[in-house]
Design a protein around this motif. Structure first.
Motif, mmCIF file in Angstrom:
data_model
loop_
_atom_site.group_PDB
_atom_site.id
_atom_site.type_symbol
_atom_site.label_atom_id
_atom_site.label_comp_id
_atom_site.label_asym_id
_atom_site.label_seq_id
_atom_site.Cartn_x
_atom_site.Cartn_y
_atom_site.Cartn_z
ATOM 1 N N PRO A 229 11.297 -87.447 23.341
ATOM 2 C CA PRO A 229 11.992 -85.865 22.637
ATOM 3 C C PRO A 229 13.171 -85.580 23.593
ATOM 4 O O PRO A 229 13.104 -85.644 25.045
ATOM 5 C CB PRO A 229 10.685 -84.788 23.328
ATOM 6 N N MET A 230 14.474 -85.431 23.399
ATOM 7 C CA MET A 230 15.832 -85.259 23.573
ATOM 8 C C MET A 230 16.274 -83.786 22.948
ATOM 9 O O MET A 230 16.712 -83.451 22.244
ATOM 10 C CB MET A 230 16.816 -86.789 23.120
ATOM 11 N N ARG A 231 16.417 -82.913 24.374
ATOM 12 C CA ARG A 231 17.539 -81.705 24.346
ATOM 13 C C ARG A 231 18.168 -81.655 24.869
ATOM 14 O O ARG A 231 18.736 -79.955 24.602
ATOM 15 C CB ARG A 231 16.132 -80.782 25.287
ATOM 16 N N ASP A 232 19.296 -82.515 25.645
ATOM 17 C CA ASP A 232 20.978 -82.343 25.950
ATOM 18 C C ASP A 232 22.157 -81.989 24.586
ATOM 19 O O ASP A 232 21.179 -83.326 24.489
ATOM 20 C CB ASP A 232 20.832 -83.409 26.493
ATOM 21 N N SER A 233 22.345 -81.465 24.565
ATOM 22 C CA SER A 233 23.123 -81.630 23.910
ATOM 23 C C SER A 233 24.106 -82.805 23.536
ATOM 24 O O SER A 233 24.109 -83.488 22.190
ATOM 25 C CB SER A 233 23.900 -80.360 23.520
ATOM 26 N N ARG A 234 25.125 -82.811 24.618
ATOM 27 C CA ARG A 234 25.664 -83.893 24.667
ATOM 28 C C ARG A 234 24.691 -85.042 24.481
ATOM 29 O O ARG A 234 25.504 -86.596 23.545
ATOM 30 C CB ARG A 234 26.054 -84.279 26.167
ATOM 31 N N ALA A 235 23.931 -85.337 25.140
ATOM 32 C CA ALA A 235 22.804 -86.910 24.853
ATOM 33 C C ALA A 235 22.683 -87.176 23.321
ATOM 34 O O ALA A 235 22.734 -88.257 22.551
ATOM 35 C CB ALA A 235 21.483 -87.086 25.710
ATOM 36 N N LEU A 236 22.253 -85.301 22.605
ATOM 37 C CA LEU A 236 21.758 -85.792 21.128
ATOM 38 C C LEU A 236 22.652 -86.720 20.060
ATOM 39 O O LEU A 236 22.923 -87.151 19.497
ATOM 40 C CB LEU A 236 21.339 -84.440 20.713
ATOM 41 N N TRP A 237 24.558 -85.388 20.862
ATOM 42 C CA TRP A 237 25.602 -86.035 19.641
ATOM 43 C C TRP A 237 25.679 -87.138 20.231
ATOM 44 O O TRP A 237 26.639 -88.234 19.206
ATOM 45 C CB TRP A 237 26.852 -85.293 20.668
ATOM 46 N N GLU A 238 25.672 -88.065 21.239
ATOM 47 C CA GLU A 238 25.961 -89.470 21.980
ATOM 48 C C GLU A 238 25.091 -89.985 21.015
ATOM 49 O O GLU A 238 25.631 -91.288 20.000
ATOM 50 C CB GLU A 238 25.539 -89.483 23.239
ATOM 51 N N CYS A 239 24.392 -89.923 21.277
ATOM 52 C CA CYS A 239 23.304 -90.631 19.970
ATOM 53 C C CYS A 239 23.292 -90.877 18.941
ATOM 54 O O CYS A 239 23.283 -91.688 17.780
ATOM 55 C CB CYS A 239 21.196 -89.895 20.178
ATOM 56 N N LEU A 240 23.810 -89.591 18.176
ATOM 57 C CA LEU A 240 23.918 -89.393 16.626
ATOM 58 C C LEU A 240 25.544 -90.489 16.537
ATOM 59 O O LEU A 240 25.513 -91.144 15.197
ATOM 60 C CB LEU A 240 24.501 -87.848 16.008
ATOM 61 N N MET A 241 26.253 -90.436 17.386
ATOM 62 C CA MET A 241 27.161 -91.062 17.322
ATOM 63 C C MET A 241 27.286 -92.973 16.978
ATOM 64 O O MET A 241 27.260 -93.321 15.991
ATOM 65 C CB MET A 241 27.936 -91.070 18.253
ATOM 66 N N LEU A 242 26.396 -92.954 17.791
ATOM 67 C CA LEU A 242 25.599 -94.424 17.789
ATOM 68 C C LEU A 242 25.052 -94.978 17.136
ATOM 69 O O LEU A 242 25.360 -96.187 16.357
ATOM 70 C CB LEU A 242 24.518 -94.599 19.831
#
Length: 188
Positions: free
Chosen positions: A27-40
């Motif tokens: 489970p990832m809760r960091d906004s920037r990391a969540l956005w990075e993952c979505l972009m990847l």
């Protein structure tokens, strides 16, 4: 020594196994990391995840370590520069979608909307747990998330990509029933 059971998709590739064993489904809760993952995940559209993993470090370098504020300022010169970068996935549409995704992220932030809160609002902050037997590629929830992401202007976020992202960020626990990571990931 006891044999370690993993999800079958991790296969024998060391990079895929490492990704499975350390990242996928946590489970990832960091906004920037969540956005990075979505972009990847968006870069994965039409490709295998292994291709994205092999190019992830180059993608991070190309997109300012996926800093949305920096990427939101990229312009046509940056797009042209990135199209020449052999280390990344050189798709104009995906590059432009990442730039637009950064702008959307920044717009949300400017309105006081945390990307993390937005992402986890779909499950009220809870991890969904599947039975560990079914091979799911999309769900009504991934369709709902996809629809909302598209409404906001994100691209390459169809229901299958949305579901893969949900799995990757640990929003849904899809580790196989006998996978050694199943219970660990849910504990977050």
């Amino acid at each position: 020594m006891a044999e370690i059971h993993r999800c079958a998709w991790a296969g024998d590739d060391p990079l895929m196994r490492d990704y499975h064993d350390r990242e996928w489904g946590v489970p990832m809760r960091d906004s920037r990391a969540l956005w990075e993952c979505l972009m990847l995940e968006s870069f994965q559209a039409g490709l295998s995840w292994l291709v994205v993993l092999r190019k992830r470090q180059a993608l991070r370098a190309a997109f300012a370590d996926f800093d949305p504020q920096a990427v939101a300022r990229y312009g046509e010169d940056d797009v042209l520069r990135l199209l020449q970068d052999p280390g990344i996935i050189r798709s104009r549409a995906k590059i432009e979608a990442t730039l637009r995704g950064a702008q959307i992220y920044c717009e949300m932030q400017a309105r006081g909307e945390k990307f993390s809160d937005f992402c986890w609002s779909f499950t009220q902050g809870k991890v969904l747990r599947n039975d560990g037997h079914a091979r799911v590629v999309s769900t009504p929830l991934s369709e709902q998330i996809s629809k909302e992401l598209k409404r906001r202007g994100f691209k390459f976020v169809g229901p299958t990509i949305a579901y893969a992202w949900m799995q990757a960020i640990g929003m849904v626990n899809d580790h196989a029933a006998d996978c050694f990571r199943r219970d660990v990931c849910e504990a977050g």
